[in-house]
Design a protein around this motif. Sequence first.
Motif, PDB file in Angstrom:
ATOM      1  N   GLY A  54       0.778  -1.365   0.097  1.00 50.95           N
ATOM      2  CA  GLY A  54      -0.113  -0.020   0.069  1.00 50.95           C
ATOM      3  C   GLY A  54       0.991   1.257  -0.016  1.00 50.95           C
ATOM      4  O   GLY A  54       1.944   1.264   0.646  1.00 50.95           O
ATOM      5  N   HIS A  55       0.137   2.204  -0.681  1.00 54.47           N
ATOM      6  CA  HIS A  55       0.772   3.682  -0.669  1.00 54.47           C
ATOM      7  C   HIS A  55       0.723   4.314   0.715  1.00 54.47           C
ATOM      8  O   HIS A  55      -0.324   3.996   1.483  1.00 54.47           O
ATOM      9  CB  HIS A  55       0.526   4.269  -1.904  1.00 54.47           C
ATOM     10  CG  HIS A  55       0.872   3.950  -3.265  1.00 54.47           C
ATOM     11  ND1 HIS A  55       0.504   4.294  -4.308  1.00 54.47           N
ATOM     12  CD2 HIS A  55       1.724   2.857  -3.434  1.00 54.47           C
ATOM     13  CE1 HIS A  55       0.862   3.685  -5.366  1.00 54.47           C
ATOM     14  NE2 HIS A  55       1.817   2.613  -4.802  1.00 54.47           N
ATOM     15  N   VAL A  56       1.481   5.370   0.812  1.00 53.73           N
ATOM     16  CA  VAL A  56       1.230   6.367   2.251  1.00 53.73           C
ATOM     17  C   VAL A  56       1.118   7.637   1.747  1.00 53.73           C
ATOM     18  O   VAL A  56       1.530   7.870   0.352  1.00 53.73           O
ATOM     19  CB  VAL A  56       2.230   6.191   2.976  1.00 53.73           C
ATOM     20  CG1 VAL A  56       2.736   4.698   3.626  1.00 53.73           C
ATOM     21  CG2 VAL A  56       3.916   6.658   2.222  1.00 53.73           C
ATOM     22  N   THR A  57       0.369   8.584   2.478  1.00 50.81           N
ATOM     23  CA  THR A  57       0.170   9.850   2.159  1.00 50.81           C
ATOM     24  C   THR A  57       1.510  10.705   2.419  1.00 50.81           C
ATOM     25  O   THR A  57       2.425  10.173   2.907  1.00 50.81           O
ATOM     26  CB  THR A  57      -0.918  10.472   2.741  1.00 50.81           C
ATOM     27  OG1 THR A  57      -0.602  10.427   4.059  1.00 50.81           O
ATOM     28  CG2 THR A  57      -2.076   9.686   2.575  1.00 50.81           C
ATOM     29  N   LYS A  58       1.617  11.930   2.105  1.00 50.88           N
ATOM     30  CA  LYS A  58       2.806  12.725   2.472  1.00 50.88           C
ATOM     31  C   LYS A  58       2.928  13.022   3.928  1.00 50.88           C
ATOM     32  O   LYS A  58       3.972  13.204   4.547  1.00 50.88           O
ATOM     33  CB  LYS A  58       2.790  14.224   1.775  1.00 50.88           C
ATOM     34  CG  LYS A  58       1.490  14.991   2.382  1.00 50.88           C
ATOM     35  CD  LYS A  58       1.347  16.224   1.699  1.00 50.88           C
ATOM     36  CE  LYS A  58      -0.002  17.408   2.123  1.00 50.88           C
ATOM     37  NZ  LYS A  58       0.224  18.375   1.393  1.00 50.88           N
ATOM     38  N   ASP A  59       1.861  12.574   4.803  1.00 53.71           N
ATOM     39  CA  ASP A  59       2.159  12.622   6.172  1.00 53.71           C
ATOM     40  C   ASP A  59       2.403  11.242   6.940  1.00 53.71           C
ATOM     41  O   ASP A  59       2.593  11.333   8.120  1.00 53.71           O
ATOM     42  CB  ASP A  59       0.675  13.045   6.806  1.00 53.71           C
ATOM     43  CG  ASP A  59       0.120  14.468   6.604  1.00 53.71           C
ATOM     44  OD1 ASP A  59       1.160  15.330   6.122  1.00 53.71           O
ATOM     45  OD2 ASP A  59      -0.996  14.463   6.249  1.00 53.71           O
ATOM     46  N   GLY A  60       2.607  10.525   5.938  1.00 53.68           N
ATOM     47  CA  GLY A  60       3.032   9.006   6.315  1.00 53.68           C
ATOM     48  C   GLY A  60       1.922   8.118   6.716  1.00 53.68           C
ATOM     49  O   GLY A  60       2.265   6.690   7.226  1.00 53.68           O
ATOM     50  N   ALA A  61       0.503   8.548   6.728  1.00 51.61           N
ATOM     51  CA  ALA A  61      -0.437   7.481   6.847  1.00 51.61           C
ATOM     52  C   ALA A  61      -0.664   6.583   5.683  1.00 51.61           C
ATOM     53  O   ALA A  61      -0.385   7.101   4.691  1.00 51.61           O
ATOM     54  CB  ALA A  61      -1.764   8.217   7.093  1.00 51.61           C
ATOM     55  N   ILE A  62      -1.308   5.509   5.907  1.00 51.46           N
ATOM     56  CA  ILE A  62      -1.722   4.693   4.811  1.00 51.46           C
ATOM     57  C   ILE A  62      -2.733   5.406   3.935  1.00 51.46           C
ATOM     58  O   ILE A  62      -3.831   5.758   4.319  1.00 51.46           O
ATOM     59  CB  ILE A  62      -2.079   3.347   5.255  1.00 51.46           C
ATOM     60  CG1 ILE A  62      -0.892   2.805   6.313  1.00 51.46           C
ATOM     61  CG2 ILE A  62      -2.613   2.419   4.115  1.00 51.46           C
ATOM     62  CD1 ILE A  62      -1.515   1.301   6.804  1.00 51.46           C
ATOM     63  N   ALA A  63      -2.499   5.404   2.652  1.00 48.82           N
ATOM     64  CA  ALA A  63      -3.262   5.864   1.625  1.00 48.82           C
ATOM     65  C   ALA A  63      -4.544   5.047   1.453  1.00 48.82           C
ATOM     66  O   ALA A  63      -4.555   4.024   1.659  1.00 48.82           O
ATOM     67  CB  ALA A  63      -2.512   6.462   0.292  1.00 48.82           C
TER      68      ALA A  63
END
Length: 472
Positions: free
Chosen positions: A219-228
């Motif tokens: 899974g990808h993550v957002t720029k804040d480090g949370a799971i997208a």
Amino acid sequence: MAARTKSGTAGKQRPSYRCTECGWQTAKWLGRCAECQAWGTIDEYGVPAVRTTAPGRVTTSALPIGEVDGRQATARTTGVPELDRVLGGGLVPGAVVLVAGEPGVGKSTLLLDVAAKSASDEHRTLYVTGEESASQVRLRADRIGAIDDHLYLAAETDLAAVLGHLDAVKPSLLILDSVQTVASPEIDGAPGGMAQVREVAGALIRASKERGMSTLLVGHVTKDGAIAGPRLLEHLVDVVLHFEGDRHARLRLVRGVKNRYGTTDEVGCFELHDEGITGLADPSGLFLTRRAEPVPGTCLTVTLEGRRPLVAEVQALTVDSQIPSPRRTTSGLETSRVSMMLAVLEQRGRISALGKRDIYSATVGGVKLSEPAADLAVALALASAASDTPLPKNLVAIGEVGLAGEVRRVTGVQRRLSEAHRLGFTHALVPADPGKVPAGMKVLEVADIGDALRVLPRSRRREAPREEERRR
């Protein structure tokens, strides 16, 4: 007289509108979805039909829980001991694991290594890539030595094609890199959207449960480090692993965020290098600098990553400031906690030379210290740097420091002391009542920051100017 009805409302159903990204429904058109906050995704799709679900045929009879065969959920090793530690022993048949992390952290490299090591005559592995071509994955496999006759590779972005590969290969382990790149043509929206991610994940979860096939989803993550993606994705899967690490450092940590088959207190340590990624059974050596003589501004502590104790080094440096507002720079430490330690040292420790100096504090090896147990080590490193006096050799400091200057107890003191003693450290500063102490280790219990600062020898460099000023 016949009752009046409003024109255009009797006998006519009004159309409904739905968001193509998340599936949210509304009775009128809106420019922005109230659920996912996306613009221009509301489309008319007709009148929602009222449906009811009737009782259906039972596929499997309900059994008393004591009669359920638990051997079918026996974990199988991945071939990577550090990953097995986080998973709780290995991969359970039918389990779906979500692995998330920043780009370039090493997710694909680790999972390709797992794919090769878990493949065997009885257990085939299917690696589906949606971000790279098959030849690109083959180049990485050659570099890290992940070639096996029972490892199958496919480059697909269509969900139907992925399910077709499952029927053809019949794997025991499926690795999908990544879930955001696969889409279903039957669902509206671009790949990676909420509706697509939900559909792809749901289909693969159903296939995993029906076939008894373990699945690893990247899974990808957002720029804040949370799971997208939608939060529902984390609720649907069985295990959520987060891949952490500074891309400029060799250390990588795999932390369990959710685990239905084990604890979330375990952390796997890996080292990323040119030949791939390898597990570290004893990673404390990455966080230490071995010296013949102690250096001012350094202090050692023992941190707990999950249930694993790691010895880490805290470094501090203070210099005269050339600007009105002195610099405060941190790396691997929380800036707020370092600022608190500076205030405690100035007010409770009677060290007044810190307010007008530039202060730099960091950790060694890329480790991040966020737990309060590292407060005492940070405070001693700052005090040692301010007085230009080294701490005693082979000393570790463990404890939380409060604003009143007291040193508070922390969890796992015995495990921390055992790890420090195993690595050859002979002295420790700990809060009161540390419990059982390893044989041959000298432990000094400190009640406040004043007691802890007494381990610093008196600095001749700092006292000499004061004596000359008194004589004048």
